[in-house]
Design an enzyme around this catalytic site. Structure first.
Site, PDB file in Angstrom:
ATOM      1  CD  GLU A   1      -6.466   2.828  -3.059  1.00 36.68           C
ATOM      2  OE1 GLU A   1      -6.641   2.097  -4.007  1.00 36.68           O
ATOM      3  OE2 GLU A   1      -5.744   3.843  -3.116  1.00 36.68           O
ATOM      4  CG  ASP A   2      -9.657   1.763   1.811  1.00 36.80           C
ATOM      5  OD1 ASP A   2      -9.812   1.902   0.589  1.00 36.80           O
ATOM      6  OD2 ASP A   2      -9.276   0.710   2.347  1.00 36.80           O
TER       7      ASP A   2
END
Ligand code: MN
Length: 497
Positions: free
Chosen positions: A82-83
């Site tokens: 996600e990051d």
């Protein structure tokens, strides 16, 4: 390499080695740490600390609960797709299917965006349902949430409130329903001051005066109890004091006219034994030594609480006439209160790991029950739509580019997705991207897909050919209506001639 993160890692490995003798287990976790550390290298948390602290602390939480190594490795990797610049495919190359599936499950939950409390809660609830088939993902989410709560002070007030409220309304009831009472207590206590700041301060002030004395006193009682059991030759695993969770104290105070002197389990004395028979032997010894308070003995072993909780509770007039609550349980009951109803598959007594998925059907039932409880609460009165059990079993959950969850029947296509959102979107649909890849309009969607519909504003009418592959009632209905309108429109033109 940030030193403290490495120390947390060593602590985790130290714990894991005790219950996972297999060398490969520790190795998996070590590799996950190295991978996550590189992936998050330049990132900082809102607290200003390096990002890697967060996933590593979450991993430690689960190691304390003796979770299998692959769950801990997945926890350490949970924010990577996600990051960071690394994708789920990168993880798959290095870590294989099992860990990757867990990370994927957490990532799906992570895609939900905050768009108003009601919407968010609805989204979150749906995803918990979708995760029913693999509860391990929910454990990771709990550990993730715990750490986010611990560092909540770094966020702006509004966001703090939102995160804490979600925890109170969604995470804590689910933990309770799963029988994870310790987890529920932690989640509620960390959220309490952000959701009800005034009540929190009041409870703290009530507690402060009494606590200091109590702590000292309970030390004495622990010593006396150990002597008593030794004298009678009763074996025990541990005797320790346990402070009542703050939020649960607050709720109890409301029930007892806000009078803290009437609450006798501010610190309870907890005795853990090896089996049920010994629990009753301990109870007998205590009642012989100190007079029980009338009406305060509860046998939750013979009659467990509705949430599954088991223990013997008794309040006695102890040294100097002070009332002390004793909680007596065996090690199995103790484990259950940590792991909940999955205690038996998550980790059995021999320490052998059991990584099989839980029974899907049982979990669907459990989660349906949770959903019902959530809906019974006032806060959810506006959420009318409910997922029926037969509906749920054949549903998939996909996302709009903005992160909203759309649930569709199995085999649904981008056309179904478009019509479920809006008839105009369906009618003007000419193509679709799924996870940034072009797909055909009859492409079968999978849970977790992010779908972007390509439209042509000149196109106003759905194609009749789509009836061959659409799965939803909405799509079928709109396609037929559009065709009918088109036909009558043509007829009108012909009539006018
Ligand atoms: Mn996280």
């Amino acid at each position: 390499m940030p030193k403290a993160a490495k120390q947390i890692m060593e602590e985790t490995l130290g714990l894991v080695e005790k219950y996972e003798p297999d060398k490969e287990a520790a190795e998996q976790i070590r590799r996950a740490f190295q991978f996550a550390e590189i992936a998050h290298a330049d990132q900082k948390r809102a607290t200003g600390e390096p990002y890697i602290y967060h996933p590593v602390r979450a991993g430690l939480t689960l190691a304390k609960m003796k979770m299998p190594a692959n769950i801990i490795a997945a926890t350490i990797l949970h924010d990577v797709p996600e990051d960071t610049d690394y994708s789920i495919e990168d993880i798959e190359k290095d870590f294989g299917q099992n860990i990757t599936n867990l990370v994927r499950g957490v990532t799906k939950l992570g895609k939900l965006k905050y768009r108003g409390v009601e919407r968010y809660i609805e989204n979150l609830r749906k995803m918990f349902m979708a995760m029913a088939e693999d509860l391990r993902v929910v454990f990771i989410k709990f550990a993730d949430r715990l750490d986010n709560l611990e560092t909540l002070e770094a966020l702006p007030e509004k966001k703090r409130y939102r995160v804490a409220l979600e925890t109170m309304e969604i995470y804590a009831p689910i933990a309770n329903r799963l029988g994870m009472f310790e987890m529920r207590g932690k989640l509620e206590d960390l959220s309490f001051k952000h959701v009800y700041p005034k009540e929190y301060l009041w409870t703290m002030s009530q507690l402060k005066e009494r606590m200091e004395h109590k702590q000292h006193y309970i030390e004495t009682v622990i010593r006396l109890t150990k002597n008593l059991l030794d004298k009678d030759g009763i074996q025990y695993i541990s005797v320790h004091g346990r402070a009542k969770h703050l939020y649960s104290l607050y709720k109890k105070l409301l029930k007892y006219g806000k009078d803290i002197s009437r609450i006798h389990d501010l610190i309870a004395l907890r005795i853990v034994t090896k089996d049920i028979a010994t629990c009753y032997a301990v109870l007998g010894a205590i009642h012989q030594q100190w007079k029980p308070m009338p009406g305060r003995f509860k046998d939750y072993i013979a009659q467990p609480k509705p949430n599954g909780y088991r223990s013997l509770h008794t309040s006695v007039f102890c040294e100097n006439g002070e009332v002390v609550e004793f909680q007596i349980r065996d090690s199995e009951m103790h484990a259950e209160s940590e792991y909940g109803i999955v205690a038996h598959w998550a980790y059995d007594e021999t320490g052998k790991k059991e990584t099989q998925k839980s029974q899907p059907l049982q979990w669907v039932n459990e989660l349906m029950q949770i959903q019902k409880e959530l809906e019974d609460k006032k806060h959810f009165s506006e959420i009318k739509e409910s997922l029926k059990i037969d509906v749920f079993q054949n549903r998939l959950f996909v996302f709009t580019p903005k992160g909203d969850v759309i649930d569709l029947p199995e085999g649904a296509t981008p056309v179904d997705f478009a019509f479920v959102i809006h008839s105009d979107l369906g009618n003007s649909c000419v193509g679709a991207m799924v996870n940034d890849q072009m797909v055909s309009l009859d492409h079968q969607l999978k849970s977790g897909d992010v779908i972007f519909i390509i439209t042509d504003k000149n196109r106003k009418v759905a194609s009749i050919d789509w009836l061959k592959f659409v799965k939803t009632r909405q799509a079928r209905h709109h396609i037929k209506t559009a065709q009918k309108n088109k036909t009558s429109h043509l007829l009108n033109i012909l009539k006018k001639r």
